[in-house]
Write a protein that holds these residues in place. Structure first.
Motif, PDB file in Angstrom:
ATOM      1  N   UNK A 219       0.829  -1.204   0.000  1.00 25.44           N
ATOM      2  CA  UNK A 219       0.000   0.000   0.000  1.00 25.44           C
ATOM      3  C   UNK A 219       0.858   1.247   0.000  1.00 25.44           C
ATOM      4  N   UNK A 220       0.560   2.152  -0.921  1.00 29.79           N
ATOM      5  CA  UNK A 220       1.170   3.475  -0.944  1.00 29.79           C
ATOM      6  C   UNK A 220       0.507   4.351   0.103  1.00 29.79           C
ATOM      7  N   UNK A 221       1.316   5.059   0.870  1.00 32.33           N
ATOM      8  CA  UNK A 221       0.781   5.898   1.938  1.00 32.33           C
ATOM      9  C   UNK A 221       1.688   7.107   2.125  1.00 32.33           C
ATOM     10  N   UNK A 222       1.086   8.298   2.070  1.00 29.90           N
ATOM     11  CA  UNK A 222       1.864   9.532   2.139  1.00 29.90           C
ATOM     12  C   UNK A 222       1.720  10.264   3.461  1.00 29.90           C
ATOM     13  N   UNK A 223       0.673   9.967   4.223  1.00 27.97           N
ATOM     14  CA  UNK A 223       0.431  10.658   5.487  1.00 27.97           C
ATOM     15  C   UNK A 223       0.240   9.687   6.621  1.00 27.97           C
ATOM     16  N   UNK A 224       0.209  10.182   7.861  1.00 22.22           N
ATOM     17  CA  UNK A 224       0.138   9.303   9.031  1.00 22.22           C
ATOM     18  C   UNK A 224      -1.064   8.364   9.037  1.00 22.22           C
ATOM     19  N   UNK A 225      -2.274   8.851   8.682  1.00 21.71           N
ATOM     20  CA  UNK A 225      -3.452   7.985   8.705  1.00 21.71           C
ATOM     21  C   UNK A 225      -3.327   6.854   7.692  1.00 21.71           C
ATOM     22  N   UNK A 226      -2.832   7.194   6.511  1.00 23.45           N
ATOM     23  CA  UNK A 226      -2.672   6.174   5.483  1.00 23.45           C
ATOM     24  C   UNK A 226      -1.600   5.163   5.881  1.00 23.45           C
ATOM     25  N   UNK A 227      -0.504   5.632   6.470  1.00 19.20           N
ATOM     26  CA  UNK A 227       0.554   4.716   6.908  1.00 19.20           C
ATOM     27  C   UNK A 227       0.033   3.767   7.985  1.00 19.20           C
ATOM     28  N   UNK A 228      -0.775   4.282   8.886  1.00 23.47           N
ATOM     29  CA  UNK A 228      -1.360   3.436   9.927  1.00 23.47           C
ATOM     30  C   UNK A 228      -2.227   2.341   9.318  1.00 23.47           C
ATOM     31  N   UNK A 229      -3.018   2.702   8.291  1.00 27.33           N
ATOM     32  CA  UNK A 229      -3.829   1.694   7.608  1.00 27.33           C
ATOM     33  C   UNK A 229      -2.949   0.691   6.881  1.00 27.33           C
ATOM     34  N   UNK A 230      -1.913   1.170   6.212  1.00 28.41           N
ATOM     35  CA  UNK A 230      -1.004   0.254   5.503  1.00 28.41           C
ATOM     36  C   UNK A 230      -0.380  -0.742   6.465  1.00 28.41           C
ATOM     37  N   UNK A 231       0.012  -0.270   7.641  1.00 30.14           N
ATOM     38  CA  UNK A 231       0.619  -1.167   8.628  1.00 30.14           C
ATOM     39  C   UNK A 231      -0.353  -2.257   9.059  1.00 30.14           C
ATOM     40  N   UNK A 232      -1.620  -1.939   9.038  1.00 35.52           N
ATOM     41  CA  UNK A 232      -2.645  -2.881   9.516  1.00 35.52           C
ATOM     42  C   UNK A 232      -3.089  -3.862   8.437  1.00 35.52           C
ATOM     43  N   UNK A 233      -3.204  -3.433   7.182  1.00 35.91           N
ATOM     44  CA  UNK A 233      -3.828  -4.300   6.177  1.00 35.91           C
ATOM     45  C   UNK A 233      -2.897  -4.763   5.069  1.00 35.91           C
ATOM     46  N   UNK A 234      -1.737  -4.134   4.902  1.00 35.28           N
ATOM     47  CA  UNK A 234      -0.912  -4.417   3.729  1.00 35.28           C
ATOM     48  C   UNK A 234       0.214  -5.386   4.036  1.00 35.28           C
ATOM     49  N   UNK A 235       0.725  -6.005   2.978  1.00 30.56           N
ATOM     50  CA  UNK A 235       1.881  -6.907   3.081  1.00 30.56           C
ATOM     51  C   UNK A 235       3.196  -6.160   2.917  1.00 30.56           C
ATOM     52  N   UNK A 236       3.128  -4.877   2.606  1.00 30.69           N
ATOM     53  CA  UNK A 236       4.314  -4.060   2.437  1.00 30.69           C
ATOM     54  C   UNK A 236       3.910  -2.611   2.262  1.00 30.69           C
TER      55      UNK A 236
ATOM     56  N   UNK B 106       6.730   4.640  11.505  1.00 33.40           N
ATOM     57  CA  UNK B 106       5.315   4.486  11.865  1.00 33.40           C
ATOM     58  C   UNK B 106       4.756   3.187  11.290  1.00 33.40           C
ATOM     59  N   UNK B 107       5.127   2.883  10.055  1.00 35.40           N
ATOM     60  CA  UNK B 107       4.663   1.640   9.445  1.00 35.40           C
ATOM     61  C   UNK B 107       5.141   0.433  10.251  1.00 35.40           C
ATOM     62  N   UNK B 108       6.409   0.422  10.615  1.00 37.37           N
ATOM     63  CA  UNK B 108       6.968  -0.749  11.286  1.00 37.37           C
ATOM     64  C   UNK B 108       6.425  -0.892  12.712  1.00 37.37           C
ATOM     65  N   UNK B 109       6.329   0.196  13.440  1.00 37.38           N
ATOM     66  CA  UNK B 109       5.852   0.109  14.821  1.00 37.38           C
ATOM     67  C   UNK B 109       4.336  -0.032  14.903  1.00 37.38           C
ATOM     68  N   UNK B 110       3.622   0.330  13.822  1.00 40.44           N
ATOM     69  CA  UNK B 110       2.173   0.250  13.827  1.00 40.44           C
ATOM     70  C   UNK B 110       1.617  -1.098  13.430  1.00 40.44           C
ATOM     71  N   UNK B 111       2.498  -2.063  13.174  1.00 39.72           N
ATOM     72  CA  UNK B 111       2.045  -3.398  12.810  1.00 39.72           C
ATOM     73  C   UNK B 111       2.734  -3.944  11.581  1.00 39.72           C
ATOM     74  N   UNK B 112       3.462  -3.085  10.851  1.00 39.72           N
ATOM     75  CA  UNK B 112       4.162  -3.545   9.652  1.00 39.72           C
ATOM     76  C   UNK B 112       5.361  -4.414   9.952  1.00 39.72           C
ATOM     77  N   UNK B 113       5.989  -4.184  11.110  1.00 39.66           N
ATOM     78  CA  UNK B 113       7.113  -5.014  11.512  1.00 39.66           C
ATOM     79  C   UNK B 113       8.209  -5.057  10.467  1.00 39.66           C
ATOM     80  N   UNK B 114       8.581  -6.254  10.074  1.00 38.57           N
ATOM     81  CA  UNK B 114       9.668  -6.440   9.108  1.00 38.57           C
ATOM     82  C   UNK B 114       9.172  -6.574   7.666  1.00 38.57           C
ATOM     83  N   UNK B 115       7.905  -6.265   7.441  1.00 34.41           N
ATOM     84  CA  UNK B 115       7.393  -6.320   6.068  1.00 34.41           C
ATOM     85  C   UNK B 115       8.166  -5.352   5.173  1.00 34.41           C
ATOM     86  N   UNK B 116       8.251  -5.620   3.858  1.00 36.54           N
ATOM     87  CA  UNK B 116       9.060  -4.775   2.981  1.00 36.54           C
ATOM     88  C   UNK B 116       8.550  -3.336   2.910  1.00 36.54           C
ATOM     89  N   UNK B 117       9.487  -2.416   2.844  1.00 33.14           N
ATOM     90  CA  UNK B 117       9.185  -1.006   2.601  1.00 33.14           C
ATOM     91  C   UNK B 117       9.914  -0.588   1.333  1.00 33.14           C
TER      92      UNK B 117
END
Length: 323
Positions: free
Chosen positions: A168-185, A198-209
């Motif tokens: 998921x492409x995300x340019x702002x904090x709300x979008x990044x939070x959603x990407x961390x929750x639903x996306x594979x990268x 924010x992506x990694x600490x919000x649930x993205x972890x080690x998923x690709x960026x």
């Protein structure tokens, strides 16, 4: 870090995109991004082929992984249709296809006369669209009646062994939070470490960026600046204009305010390998795993040669700039 090459559908026809992909693979690039647009940003860019036809052709001549950067599966094309397109692309590429998604721009999504929703609604639509697509990738019959989409007894029969990954492409904090929750990268566009964090600490972890930047190879910096200003001066437009303006004509009008000097810090200009390496290093320090270069103008072979001889080997050796 892996380095990829961007195929710009806004600037190249189908045959040119195929040639650029093959040149990128020969040079040693490790993966591809391909844009998914209905319109170019400016008439000077001059193209916009249907991305799913191009991906089918690419799968037969190129073995690199392909990611759409990015598809908007919400307004112009229903997510049930995108689910089928992504599944077929994954089959054709032997599982090397990733569906990059985002909330889109009015430039591409207004064409059927649908309203262009505000950002919060677009994020909700994208979340539901991803849910619909993942249901369909199970191969089961799907009936879905949600807030934004209806699917009636739909089933995909042509499926890859594993469902396509969704970045998921995300340019702002709300979008990044959603990407961390639903996306594979995560897909970003700036070397901004706070968003990756924010992506990694919000649930993205080690998923690709992943992220990309623009370059313009030319024999001289002056020629590169001229080409970049002619083809991509829209890149320097501020704020929400890029998601709100509905046509290339409007981008042309707005970009009259963009001077060539405004692009000097936005586009990597010319043949100096250290300039390219410096930009790559910014993204590396921001925490990205994969960085993609988009070259504008006619000198794509020369850029591929530069990366093959001067940049890819140094990135693989983890050399610092100027080494």
């Amino acid at each position: 870090m892996r380095l990829g090459y961007v195929l710009s559908c806004e600037e190249n026809g189908p045959a040119d995109l195929i040639e650029r992909a093959m040149a990128a693979e020969r040079a040693g690039f490790e993966e591809l991004w391909i844009s998914d647009h209905y319109h170019p940003w400016l008439d000077e860019q001059g193209q916009c082929p249907f991305v799913w036809s191009v991906i089918g052709a690419l799968s037969q001549v190129c073995s690199l992984p392909i990611t759409t950067a990015v598809t908007c599966p919400t307004v112009r094309i229903h997510p049930a249709v995108i689910a089928q397109a992504a599944a077929t692309s994954a089959v054709l590429t032997g599982g090397k296809f990733t569906l990059g998604v985002g909330t889109g721009e009015a430039l591409n999504e207004h064409i059927l006369g649908d309203p262009w929703p505000p950002a919060g609604v677009r994020l909700a639509m994208l979340e539901e669209a991803v849910e619909v697509m993942r249901k369909l990738w199970t191969g089961r019959s799907v009936t879905h009646r949600g807030e934004h989409y209806t699917v009636e007894s739909a089933r995909l029969y042509t499926l890859p062994e594993q469902p396509p990954k969704v970045f998921m492409s995300a340019l702002g904090p709300k979008a990044v939070t959603l990407a961390a929750r639903i996306a594979d990268g995560y897909i970003g566009v700036t070397p901004e470490p706070d968003l990756v964090r924010r992506f990694r600490t919000g649930g993205g972890g080690s998923k690709p960026a992943q992220a990309g930047f623009f370059a313009c190879y030319a024999p001289t910096e002056d020629e590169a600046l001229r080409i970049a200003h002619e083809k991509w001066r829209n890149m320097a437009l501020p704020g929400e204009l890029t998601v709100m303006l509905p046509s290339p004509r409007h981008f042309e009008q707005a970009s009259r305010l963009v001077t060539p000097d405004m692009l000097k810090n936005v586009v990597v200009l010319g043949p100096d390998p250290d300039r390219h390496l410096a930009m790559i290093e910014q993204y590396d320090k921001a925490g990205y795993d994969d960085v993609f270069v988009a070259n504008t103008g006619p000198y794509y072979r020369e850029l591929c040669d530069l990366y093959a001889t001067e940049i890819l080997p140094r990135v693989w050796r983890r050399e610092t700039i100027g080494a």
